[in-house]
Design a protein around this motif. Sequence first.
Motif, PDB file in Angstrom:
ATOM      1  N   VAL A   1       0.834  -1.195   0.000  1.00  0.00           N
ATOM      2  CA  VAL A   1       0.000   0.000   0.000  1.00  0.00           C
ATOM      3  C   VAL A   1       0.872   1.249   0.000  1.00  0.00           C
ATOM      4  CG1 VAL A   1      -1.773   1.282   1.275  1.00  0.00           C
ATOM      5  CG2 VAL A   1      -1.774  -1.222   1.330  1.00  0.00           C
ATOM      6  N   GLY A   2       0.478   2.222  -0.832  1.00  0.00           N
ATOM      7  CA  GLY A   2       1.107   3.537  -0.761  1.00  0.00           C
ATOM      8  C   GLY A   2       0.083   4.500  -0.192  1.00  0.00           C
ATOM      9  N   ILE A   3       0.507   5.303   0.771  1.00  0.00           N
ATOM     10  CA  ILE A   3      -0.431   6.264   1.348  1.00  0.00           C
ATOM     11  C   ILE A   3      -0.177   7.626   0.742  1.00  0.00           C
ATOM     12  CG2 ILE A   3      -1.078   7.453   3.478  1.00  0.00           C
ATOM     13  CD1 ILE A   3      -0.871   4.818   4.896  1.00  0.00           C
ATOM     14  N   ILE A   4      -1.221   8.172   0.118  1.00  0.00           N
ATOM     15  CA  ILE A   4      -1.075   9.432  -0.601  1.00  0.00           C
ATOM     16  C   ILE A   4      -1.925  10.485   0.082  1.00  0.00           C
ATOM     17  CG2 ILE A   4      -2.837   8.692  -2.280  1.00  0.00           C
ATOM     18  CD1 ILE A   4      -1.419  10.372  -4.390  1.00  0.00           C
ATOM     19  N   ASP A   5      -1.322  11.643   0.284  1.00  0.00           N
ATOM     20  CA  ASP A   5      -2.032  12.737   0.950  1.00  0.00           C
ATOM     21  C   ASP A   5      -1.512  14.055   0.406  1.00  0.00           C
ATOM     22  OD1 ASP A   5      -3.842  13.797   2.883  1.00  0.00           O
ATOM     23  OD2 ASP A   5      -2.123  14.303   4.148  1.00  0.00           O
ATOM     24  N   LYS A   6      -2.415  14.911  -0.012  1.00  0.00           N
ATOM     25  CA  LYS A   6      -2.057  16.232  -0.560  1.00  0.00           C
ATOM     26  C   LYS A   6      -0.984  16.123  -1.641  1.00  0.00           C
ATOM     27  CE  LYS A   6      -3.172  18.628   3.752  1.00  0.00           C
ATOM     28  NZ  LYS A   6      -3.076  17.537   4.755  1.00  0.00           N
ATOM     29  N   GLY A   7      -1.139  15.133  -2.517  1.00  0.00           N
ATOM     30  CA  GLY A   7      -0.240  15.015  -3.662  1.00  0.00           C
ATOM     31  C   GLY A   7       1.088  14.349  -3.367  1.00  0.00           C
ATOM     32  N   ARG A   8       1.322  13.949  -2.119  1.00  0.00           N
ATOM     33  CA  ARG A   8       2.602  13.318  -1.794  1.00  0.00           C
ATOM     34  C   ARG A   8       2.393  11.882  -1.335  1.00  0.00           C
ATOM     35  NH1 ARG A   8       6.969  16.636  -1.349  1.00  0.00           N
ATOM     36  NH2 ARG A   8       8.001  14.882  -0.327  1.00  0.00           N
ATOM     37  N   LEU A   9       3.341  11.017  -1.701  1.00  0.00           N
ATOM     38  CA  LEU A   9       3.309   9.647  -1.211  1.00  0.00           C
ATOM     39  C   LEU A   9       4.001   9.668   0.155  1.00  0.00           C
ATOM     40  CD1 LEU A   9       2.306   6.973  -2.452  1.00  0.00           C
ATOM     41  CD2 LEU A   9       4.659   6.491  -3.070  1.00  0.00           C
ATOM     42  N   VAL A  10       3.212   9.605   1.241  1.00  0.00           N
ATOM     43  CA  VAL A  10       3.809   9.830   2.563  1.00  0.00           C
ATOM     44  C   VAL A  10       4.393   8.558   3.166  1.00  0.00           C
ATOM     45  CG1 VAL A  10       2.460  11.880   3.104  1.00  0.00           C
ATOM     46  CG2 VAL A  10       1.547   9.624   3.675  1.00  0.00           C
ATOM     47  N   ALA A  11       3.929   7.393   2.722  1.00  0.00           N
ATOM     48  CA  ALA A  11       4.500   6.139   3.233  1.00  0.00           C
ATOM     49  C   ALA A  11       4.142   5.021   2.285  1.00  0.00           C
ATOM     50  CB  ALA A  11       3.940   5.838   4.621  1.00  0.00           C
ATOM     51  N   GLU A  12       4.909   3.934   2.387  1.00  0.00           N
ATOM     52  CA  GLU A  12       4.684   2.831   1.477  1.00  0.00           C
ATOM     53  C   GLU A  12       5.151   1.556   2.154  1.00  0.00           C
ATOM     54  OE1 GLU A  12       5.552   2.339  -3.245  1.00  0.00           O
ATOM     55  OE2 GLU A  12       7.249   2.555  -1.887  1.00  0.00           O
ATOM     56  N   GLY A  13       4.453   0.470   1.941  1.00  0.00           N
ATOM     57  CA  GLY A  13       4.906  -0.795   2.500  1.00  0.00           C
ATOM     58  C   GLY A  13       3.751  -1.775   2.553  1.00  0.00           C
ATOM     59  N   THR A  14       4.029  -2.970   3.109  1.00  0.00           N
ATOM     60  CA  THR A  14       2.935  -3.904   3.320  1.00  0.00           C
ATOM     61  C   THR A  14       2.105  -3.363   4.472  1.00  0.00           C
ATOM     62  OG1 THR A  14       4.205  -5.158   4.918  1.00  0.00           O
ATOM     63  CG2 THR A  14       4.382  -5.852   2.623  1.00  0.00           C
ATOM     64  N   LYS A  15       0.940  -3.909   4.608  1.00  0.00           N
ATOM     65  CA  LYS A  15       0.051  -3.466   5.673  1.00  0.00           C
ATOM     66  C   LYS A  15       0.761  -3.599   7.033  1.00  0.00           C
ATOM     67  CE  LYS A  15      -3.980  -4.890   8.168  1.00  0.00           C
ATOM     68  NZ  LYS A  15      -4.881  -6.003   8.437  1.00  0.00           N
ATOM     69  N   ARG A  16       1.453  -4.743   7.208  1.00  0.00           N
ATOM     70  CA  ARG A  16       2.144  -5.001   8.462  1.00  0.00           C
ATOM     71  C   ARG A  16       3.220  -3.947   8.728  1.00  0.00           C
ATOM     72  NH1 ARG A  16       2.927  -9.803  11.258  1.00  0.00           N
ATOM     73  NH2 ARG A  16       2.008 -10.982   9.562  1.00  0.00           N
ATOM     74  N   GLU A  17       3.970  -3.610   7.669  1.00  0.00           N
ATOM     75  CA  GLU A  17       5.034  -2.614   7.830  1.00  0.00           C
ATOM     76  C   GLU A  17       4.473  -1.261   8.244  1.00  0.00           C
ATOM     77  OE1 GLU A  17       8.112  -4.437   4.473  1.00  0.00           O
ATOM     78  OE2 GLU A  17       6.771  -2.777   3.978  1.00  0.00           O
ATOM     79  N   LEU A  18       3.394  -0.878   7.588  1.00  0.00           N
ATOM     80  CA  LEU A  18       2.812   0.431   7.889  1.00  0.00           C
ATOM     81  C   LEU A  18       2.275   0.479   9.312  1.00  0.00           C
ATOM     82  CD1 LEU A  18       0.955   1.161   4.547  1.00  0.00           C
ATOM     83  CD2 LEU A  18       2.990   2.309   5.436  1.00  0.00           C
ATOM     84  N   VAL A  19       1.595  -0.600   9.705  1.00  0.00           N
ATOM     85  CA  VAL A  19       1.000  -0.624  11.041  1.00  0.00           C
ATOM     86  C   VAL A  19       2.081  -0.657  12.110  1.00  0.00           C
ATOM     87  CG1 VAL A  19      -0.391  -2.013  12.612  1.00  0.00           C
ATOM     88  CG2 VAL A  19      -1.169  -1.619  10.271  1.00  0.00           C
ATOM     89  N   SER A  20       3.187  -1.341  11.811  1.00  0.00           N
ATOM     90  CA  SER A  20       4.240  -1.474  12.822  1.00  0.00           C
ATOM     91  C   SER A  20       4.923  -0.141  13.107  1.00  0.00           C
ATOM     92  CB  SER A  20       5.263  -2.513  12.377  1.00  0.00           C
ATOM     93  OG  SER A  20       6.046  -1.968  11.341  1.00  0.00           O
ATOM     94  N   ARG A  21       4.772   0.807  12.158  1.00  0.00           N
ATOM     95  CA  ARG A  21       5.332   2.131  12.414  1.00  0.00           C
ATOM     96  C   ARG A  21       4.656   2.805  13.593  1.00  0.00           C
ATOM     97  NH1 ARG A  21       6.621   5.778   7.276  1.00  0.00           N
ATOM     98  NH2 ARG A  21       7.514   4.212   5.907  1.00  0.00           N
ATOM     99  N   LEU A  22       3.485   2.285  13.938  1.00  0.00           N
ATOM    100  CA  LEU A  22       2.739   2.887  15.033  1.00  0.00           C
ATOM    101  C   LEU A  22       3.292   2.462  16.374  1.00  0.00           C
ATOM    102  CD1 LEU A  22      -0.846   2.218  13.717  1.00  0.00           C
ATOM    103  CD2 LEU A  22       0.299   4.410  13.829  1.00  0.00           C
ATOM    104  N   GLY A  23       4.252   1.501  16.361  1.00  0.00           N
ATOM    105  CA  GLY A  23       4.677   0.933  17.631  1.00  0.00           C
ATOM    106  C   GLY A  23       3.522   0.122  18.172  1.00  0.00           C
ATOM    107  N   THR A  24       3.243   0.279  19.428  1.00  0.00           N
ATOM    108  CA  THR A  24       2.166  -0.503  20.029  1.00  0.00           C
ATOM    109  C   THR A  24       0.913   0.337  20.223  1.00  0.00           C
ATOM    110  OG1 THR A  24       3.166   0.044  22.124  1.00  0.00           O
ATOM    111  CG2 THR A  24       3.668  -2.124  21.209  1.00  0.00           C
ATOM    112  N   SER A  25       0.840   1.444  19.455  1.00  0.00           N
ATOM    113  CA  SER A  25      -0.310   2.336  19.617  1.00  0.00           C
ATOM    114  C   SER A  25      -1.617   1.652  19.250  1.00  0.00           C
ATOM    115  CB  SER A  25      -0.141   3.570  18.733  1.00  0.00           C
ATOM    116  OG  SER A  25       0.927   4.345  19.199  1.00  0.00           O
ATOM    117  N   ASP A  26      -2.631   1.988  20.020  1.00  0.00           N
ATOM    118  CA  ASP A  26      -3.987   1.569  19.693  1.00  0.00           C
ATOM    119  C   ASP A  26      -4.724   2.768  19.115  1.00  0.00           C
ATOM    120  OD1 ASP A  26      -3.647  -0.954  20.849  1.00  0.00           O
ATOM    121  OD2 ASP A  26      -4.005  -0.084  22.843  1.00  0.00           O
ATOM    122  N   ARG A  27      -5.816   2.433  18.426  1.00  0.00           N
ATOM    123  CA  ARG A  27      -6.693   3.511  17.985  1.00  0.00           C
ATOM    124  C   ARG A  27      -7.868   3.551  18.962  1.00  0.00           C
ATOM    125  NH1 ARG A  27     -10.622   3.921  13.256  1.00  0.00           N
ATOM    126  NH2 ARG A  27     -10.549   1.674  13.354  1.00  0.00           N
TER     127      ARG A  27
END
Lengths: 391, 312
Positions: free
Chosen positions: B205-231
């Motif tokens: 997945v690539g995350i696009i916001d305001k014309g910029r690709l702000v992050a990219e990776g598998t779902k697991r990679e992107l979620v792991s950037r959150l550390g152990t944060s919950d929503r």
Amino acid sequence: MLRALLVVSGHELRSRLRDGTALLIALVAPVALASLFGLALGGEDPPLRASIGIVDLDGGDFPTSVRREALATEELQDVLTLRDYADEEQAGAAVDDGEIGAAIVFPPGFSDSVGAGEGGEVTVLTSDSTPLAGVIANSMVDQISALVEARTLAVRASLDAGVPADEVRLFVEENGAAGPTLTLDADPMAGGKVDVAVHYASGMAVLFAYLVVATSTRSLLTDRQLGTLSRLRVAPVPQWTPVVGKGIVGFLLAMTSVCVTWASSVLFFGLSWGDPLAVLVLCGAHVLAATAITMLVASNARTDAQADGYNLGIAFVSGILGGSLVPLYNLPEFLQTLALFTPNGWTSTGLASLAAGGDLGSVVGPIGVVCLIAVVAGGLAALRFRKGLLG
Amino acid sequence: MTDALVCQDLTKRFGRHLAVDSISFTIERGEAYGLLGPNGAGKTTTISMLSGLLRPDAGSVHIAGHALTQDPRAAKARIGYVPQEIALYPELTGRENLRYFGRLYGLPRRTLQNRIAEVLDLVGLTDRADDKVGDYSGGMKRRINIGAALLHEPTLLVLDEPTVGVDPQSRNAILEGVDQLVAAGMSLLYTSHYMEEVERVCKRVGIIDKGRLVAEGTKRELVSRLGTSDRVELVLDGDITAAAEKLRAVDRVTEAVPTGTSSVRLLAEGSRHLLPSFIAAVEGVATITGVEITEPDLEAAFLHLTGSTLRD
Ligand SMILES: Nc1ncnc2c1ncn2[C@@H]1O[C@H](COP(=O)(O)OP(=O)(O)O)[C@@H](O)[C@H]1O
Ligand SMILES: [Mg+2]
């Protein structure tokens, strides 16, 4: 590349043929209107009577014999009415009121002057609203001029040969009593009628050419609204395929429309538009210009409905200015100048000279101008397409 | 084998507005790639540039090794583009539409006939093939809209928000069809602002916001950037803007944004233990009437990366 063009053109052609309105515009309407004019202006018997005024300020025998000869002409007997007026002013007022269609004024001393070998001129008053009377009056005047000229030469020659002036005068008066032989064209009105019927038929063809080609060029905008233009543009075909493919179909349909109108006026009304090759080339140039102009509209309009509005406006404005509806000579001077900016004006002028017997060489000018209009409009459309529809 | 898609530094301005800002990403053969971002993020603009609809101001696109600008015919022949809006002739039948668009790709008559049958089968419209598209339901139109891009068996299928405005049943049918294509080895570029769809369909997945690709990776990679944060979703009674302000100041809270009229979404580590701090923080401006805690997901990752929610 040719394959892609064929695919797009084939699709466009099928869409147009499915579209009843388009067929109506292309085939039924121009033929019906041209036929209407053919019926109104064709036929055996001259539908109008012509009244011509005579102002005889001369009182000599020349006007008397003109009057007698004109009324004795077989073709004019049932058509022509002559009326007398005391002076030019009264005759002019009668022409303006529509009481008479034209008037011929013989100046004082006209017979004497001609008899003395000094020539003479008559004045003709005509009105644009009754062209047929004008045709007859001018035909009479042509004959009068020829007679005057012949007689002047004869008298001069006699005088130069040393015949005494009194004898010459006597001779002329004796002959004058018998009257000048005045012969008119067999049917002076026929030419005018045929010209007018051809004018209206070709005018319709030229006018409807716009509307026909526009149904194809405006469909570029329909395709954009449907989103299908995007599919054409992502396909592995040259960038210009949609524009060229639709343009070709529009051109061919408009040519078909023009040719069907032309053929119907030849077959049903026995009219001749003149040299067929020249007519075809001139009409081809006209349809090319119409294609380019409607493409320019398509490149600027936002929706197909908006393009329809523009095209209808352009078709009728240039149709009226260019003499497709009303003959140009009936329009005020400044409008006749504006006609020079419409393809219709040049095409109608060219078609008129072809109907009058001209050949391809005689219409090279109009063809050139119409092609130039096509190139300019087409170039502007291409620039707009590159930035917009195909940008 | 060359990658299905390589785009580098794609940039597009509309007047002074920078709609796409130097975006680069690669899709491998057989990979399903999702471009996730809210409305107006630049997804359609990006897709328009890489399918040849829109000239980029800068950057390059290669489809299966063919440069789009140098060799447009070869590159375009390998893309199947599905527009965001239905793009079909309503007065033609489904079959006639497919035939026309297929012929634009130069398929021989026989091949095309077979492909039309296969595609109609795939999108489940064989028995409605000879009805006018104008008479189709919304979901059927969506399906044949996708089918029209599959006739020439593209290397890369590009889908621009294919389920927008579709009823749940048709949506499911579309997603199943897409799954089927991916399983059969087709490379896919899928844009959406629906998290669940991208999660389901795409591996990367690539995350696009305001014309910029702000992050990219598998779902697991992107979620792991959150550390152990919950929503955490807090339902509040009171001034939620002020409450969000105060919650953001709580230790170990990384984001807090108001959603709707009565709730605040926030990211926090160890949220279960922070509940008393939340209650204390909003005191005086609002009262907490409900709490919902979800494990880290893409939605949380999006919130973390862009500081905004994907949808209102
Ligand atoms: N043709 C255009 N002219 C001007 N601005 C445009 C045009 N197309 C898109 N935009 C703007 O560019 C931005 C990105 O749009 P778009 O790519 O459609 O976003 P998305 O598909 O992610 O919803 C938006 O702000 C939009 O308003
Ligand atoms: Mg979009």
